[in-house]
Write a protein that holds these residues in place. Structure first.
Motif, PDB file in Angstrom:
ATOM      1  N   THR A 238      -3.417 -24.564 -12.526  1.00  0.00           N
ATOM      2  CA  THR A 238      -4.489 -25.549 -12.511  1.00  0.00           C
ATOM      3  C   THR A 238      -5.779 -24.885 -12.056  1.00  0.00           C
ATOM      4  N   LEU A 239      -6.786 -24.904 -12.913  1.00  0.00           N
ATOM      5  CA  LEU A 239      -8.086 -24.349 -12.551  1.00  0.00           C
ATOM      6  C   LEU A 239      -8.826 -25.364 -11.687  1.00  0.00           C
ATOM      7  N   PRO A 240      -9.521 -24.916 -10.645  1.00  0.00           N
ATOM      8  CA  PRO A 240     -10.242 -25.832  -9.756  1.00  0.00           C
ATOM      9  C   PRO A 240     -11.591 -26.248 -10.347  1.00  0.00           C
ATOM     10  N   VAL A 241     -11.538 -26.797 -11.561  1.00  0.00           N
ATOM     11  CA  VAL A 241     -12.771 -27.164 -12.269  1.00  0.00           C
ATOM     12  C   VAL A 241     -12.578 -28.519 -12.934  1.00  0.00           C
ATOM     13  N   ASN A 242     -13.692 -29.107 -13.384  1.00  0.00           N
ATOM     14  CA  ASN A 242     -13.664 -30.404 -14.050  1.00  0.00           C
ATOM     15  C   ASN A 242     -13.802 -30.247 -15.560  1.00  0.00           C
ATOM     16  N   GLY A 243     -13.328 -31.269 -16.278  1.00  0.00           N
ATOM     17  CA  GLY A 243     -13.563 -31.332 -17.708  1.00  0.00           C
ATOM     18  C   GLY A 243     -12.401 -30.853 -18.542  1.00  0.00           C
ATOM     19  N   HIS A 244     -12.612 -30.926 -19.853  1.00  0.00           N
ATOM     20  CA  HIS A 244     -11.563 -30.619 -20.822  1.00  0.00           C
ATOM     21  C   HIS A 244     -11.843 -29.328 -21.596  1.00  0.00           C
ATOM     22  N   CYS A 245     -12.960 -28.677 -21.294  1.00  0.00           N
ATOM     23  CA  CYS A 245     -13.352 -27.463 -22.037  1.00  0.00           C
ATOM     24  C   CYS A 245     -13.694 -26.336 -21.069  1.00  0.00           C
ATOM     25  N   PRO A 246     -12.718 -25.831 -20.320  1.00  0.00           N
ATOM     26  CA  PRO A 246     -13.039 -24.817 -19.311  1.00  0.00           C
ATOM     27  C   PRO A 246     -13.560 -23.512 -19.880  1.00  0.00           C
ATOM     28  N   HIS A 247     -13.225 -23.214 -21.144  1.00  0.00           N
ATOM     29  CA  HIS A 247     -13.744 -21.981 -21.747  1.00  0.00           C
ATOM     30  C   HIS A 247     -15.247 -22.074 -21.989  1.00  0.00           C
ATOM     31  N   VAL A 248     -15.799 -23.293 -21.890  1.00  0.00           N
ATOM     32  CA  VAL A 248     -17.249 -23.498 -21.997  1.00  0.00           C
ATOM     33  C   VAL A 248     -17.866 -23.716 -20.616  1.00  0.00           C
ATOM     34  N   SER A 249     -17.260 -24.616 -19.841  1.00  0.00           N
ATOM     35  CA  SER A 249     -17.849 -24.997 -18.555  1.00  0.00           C
ATOM     36  C   SER A 249     -17.485 -24.054 -17.414  1.00  0.00           C
ATOM     37  N   ALA A 250     -16.373 -23.356 -17.532  1.00  0.00           N
ATOM     38  CA  ALA A 250     -15.922 -22.442 -16.479  1.00  0.00           C
ATOM     39  C   ALA A 250     -15.336 -21.180 -17.104  1.00  0.00           C
ATOM     40  N   PRO A 251     -16.156 -20.429 -17.854  1.00  0.00           N
ATOM     41  CA  PRO A 251     -15.609 -19.270 -18.577  1.00  0.00           C
ATOM     42  C   PRO A 251     -15.037 -18.194 -17.670  1.00  0.00           C
ATOM     43  N   ARG A 252     -15.626 -18.007 -16.500  1.00  0.00           N
ATOM     44  CA  ARG A 252     -15.125 -16.959 -15.599  1.00  0.00           C
ATOM     45  C   ARG A 252     -13.708 -17.287 -15.133  1.00  0.00           C
ATOM     46  N   GLU A 253     -13.501 -18.525 -14.697  1.00  0.00           N
ATOM     47  CA  GLU A 253     -12.174 -18.923 -14.234  1.00  0.00           C
ATOM     48  C   GLU A 253     -11.156 -18.895 -15.379  1.00  0.00           C
ATOM     49  N   THR A 254     -11.604 -19.314 -16.560  1.00  0.00           N
ATOM     50  CA  THR A 254     -10.713 -19.300 -17.717  1.00  0.00           C
ATOM     51  C   THR A 254     -10.336 -17.874 -18.093  1.00  0.00           C
ATOM     52  N   LEU A 255     -11.309 -16.992 -18.079  1.00  0.00           N
ATOM     53  CA  LEU A 255     -11.059 -15.595 -18.415  1.00  0.00           C
ATOM     54  C   LEU A 255     -10.105 -14.953 -17.404  1.00  0.00           C
ATOM     55  N   GLN A 256     -10.267 -15.287 -16.142  1.00  0.00           N
ATOM     56  CA  GLN A 256      -9.372 -14.743 -15.125  1.00  0.00           C
ATOM     57  C   GLN A 256      -7.932 -15.181 -15.382  1.00  0.00           C
ATOM     58  N   ALA A 257      -7.749 -16.436 -15.795  1.00  0.00           N
ATOM     59  CA  ALA A 257      -6.401 -16.929 -16.091  1.00  0.00           C
ATOM     60  C   ALA A 257      -5.807 -16.202 -17.291  1.00  0.00           C
ATOM     61  N   ILE A 258      -6.636 -15.983 -18.320  1.00  0.00           N
ATOM     62  CA  ILE A 258      -6.172 -15.271 -19.502  1.00  0.00           C
ATOM     63  C   ILE A 258      -5.804 -13.844 -19.161  1.00  0.00           C
ATOM     64  N   GLU A 259      -6.654 -13.189 -18.416  1.00  0.00           N
ATOM     65  CA  GLU A 259      -6.406 -11.784 -18.065  1.00  0.00           C
ATOM     66  C   GLU A 259      -5.166 -11.632 -17.196  1.00  0.00           C
ATOM     67  N   ALA A 260      -4.940 -12.576 -16.288  1.00  0.00           N
ATOM     68  CA  ALA A 260      -3.746 -12.506 -15.448  1.00  0.00           C
ATOM     69  C   ALA A 260      -2.486 -12.688 -16.284  1.00  0.00           C
ATOM     70  N   PHE A 261      -2.569 -13.589 -17.267  1.00  0.00           N
ATOM     71  CA  PHE A 261      -1.418 -13.838 -18.146  1.00  0.00           C
ATOM     72  C   PHE A 261      -1.125 -12.622 -19.009  1.00  0.00           C
ATOM     73  N   LEU A 262      -2.197 -11.953 -19.448  1.00  0.00           N
ATOM     74  CA  LEU A 262      -2.026 -10.786 -20.305  1.00  0.00           C
ATOM     75  C   LEU A 262      -1.775  -9.518 -19.494  1.00  0.00           C
ATOM     76  N   GLU A 263      -1.834  -9.650 -18.176  1.00  0.00           N
ATOM     77  CA  GLU A 263      -1.600  -8.530 -17.261  1.00  0.00           C
ATOM     78  C   GLU A 263      -2.549  -7.374 -17.527  1.00  0.00           C
ATOM     79  N   ILE A 264      -3.839  -7.724 -17.646  1.00  0.00           N
ATOM     80  CA  ILE A 264      -4.862  -6.692 -17.856  1.00  0.00           C
ATOM     81  C   ILE A 264      -5.058  -5.922 -16.544  1.00  0.00           C
TER      82      ILE A 264
END
Length: 264
Positions: A238-264
């Motif tokens: 769960t990202l600590p952000v509001n809304g339904h489009c975090p890749h727009v409103s919270a790109p940094r947090e979304t990117l961190q989640a993606i990178e952690a999942f991909l084990e970058i």
């Protein structure tokens, strides 16, 4: 017609691993632009537009094919076949997450993992399920869209974005809605908001990360909890952000989640 042209497929970036992005309702591939630059340095990125959105070929719309989300999933698979993609990480947003999930169920060998942003298998409440909306409210919203598509876009985008302190983001989303072919968008909305894919969830055997937002009026936390239970082996964050489009409103947090999942 070639699917790459029909769906305006674009391939950017470099790397051995491929990320395939599946847009949510009313959005074209530009919706991902805030998170693409760092990913393009390490991955091959495949983006496309659903028929009726962006630079897709509107003449390719088939009401029968696209009467269910499976028709859109077939486009995802056609793109994978044309580009000879295997071991793909699919990144899907909202209804794009469900479309991607259906594609992975049908041809699981093509997909290495699924990263689903703000997914919901069913938007309306039922006796044993909380989707966030009463069915009558969904029907009323769809009726409003039929009567006044632009008015619907202007009122629904802020509700969807969930960032009243940054009205420019909602205005950007409303503009994206209005770039769609209205007749196709209305039908896609009906297919999206009245779909119930709960019965498909146990058939997902691809490793899956569910990413939800702490405050999301479209896909509330109860939906994420339901998905985590219903999809075998799924992980939920769960990202600590509001809304339904975090890749727009919270790109940094979304990117961190993606990178952690991909084990970058």
């Amino acid at each position: 017609m070639n699917v790459l042209k029909k769906n305006n497929v674009q391939v950017i970036g470099q790397g051995q691993q491929t990320l395939l992005f599946v847009n949510g309702f009313g959005c074209d591939q530009s919706i991902w632009r805030y998170i693409l630059p760092p990913l393009s340095k390490q991955f091959r990125l495949v983006l496309f537009d659903h028929i009726g959105a962006g630079q897709s070929d509107v003449s390719a719309y088939d009401p029968t094919k696209y009467a269910s989300l499976d028709g859109y999933a077939q486009d995802v698979l056609a793109i994978c076949r044309e580009l000879e993609l295997t071991d793909v990480t699919l990144v899907g947003h909202s209804v794009g997450a469900m479309i991607g999930m259906l594609a992975a169920i049908e041809e699981p060998t093509r997909f290495q993992q699924l990263l689903l942003l703000c997914p919901s298998p069913c938007y309306f409440n039922q006796s044993d399920y909380y989707g966030g909306f009463e069915r009558g409210d969904v029907e009323a919203m769809l009726s409003y869209m039929e009567q006044d598509y632009v008015g619907w876009a202007d009122s629904f985008a802020p509700f969807l974005m969930g960032t009243p302190d940054r009205p420019s983001l909602a205005a950007e989303l409303a503009h994206s809605f209005c770039q769609n072919d209205p007749s196709i968008a209305k039908q896609f909305a009906r297919v999206t908001f009245l779909s119930d894919n709960r019965q498909d969830l146990p058939h997902v055997h691809t490793p899956c990360l569910l990413v939800q937002c702490a405050q999301d009026l479209i896909a509330p936390p109860e939906v994420g909890d339901y998905l985590k239970t219903a999809i075998p082996g799924a992980t939920l964050i769960t990202l600590p952000v509001n809304g339904h489009c975090p890749h727009v409103s919270a790109p940094r947090e979304t990117l961190q989640a993606i990178e952690a999942f991909l084990e970058i």
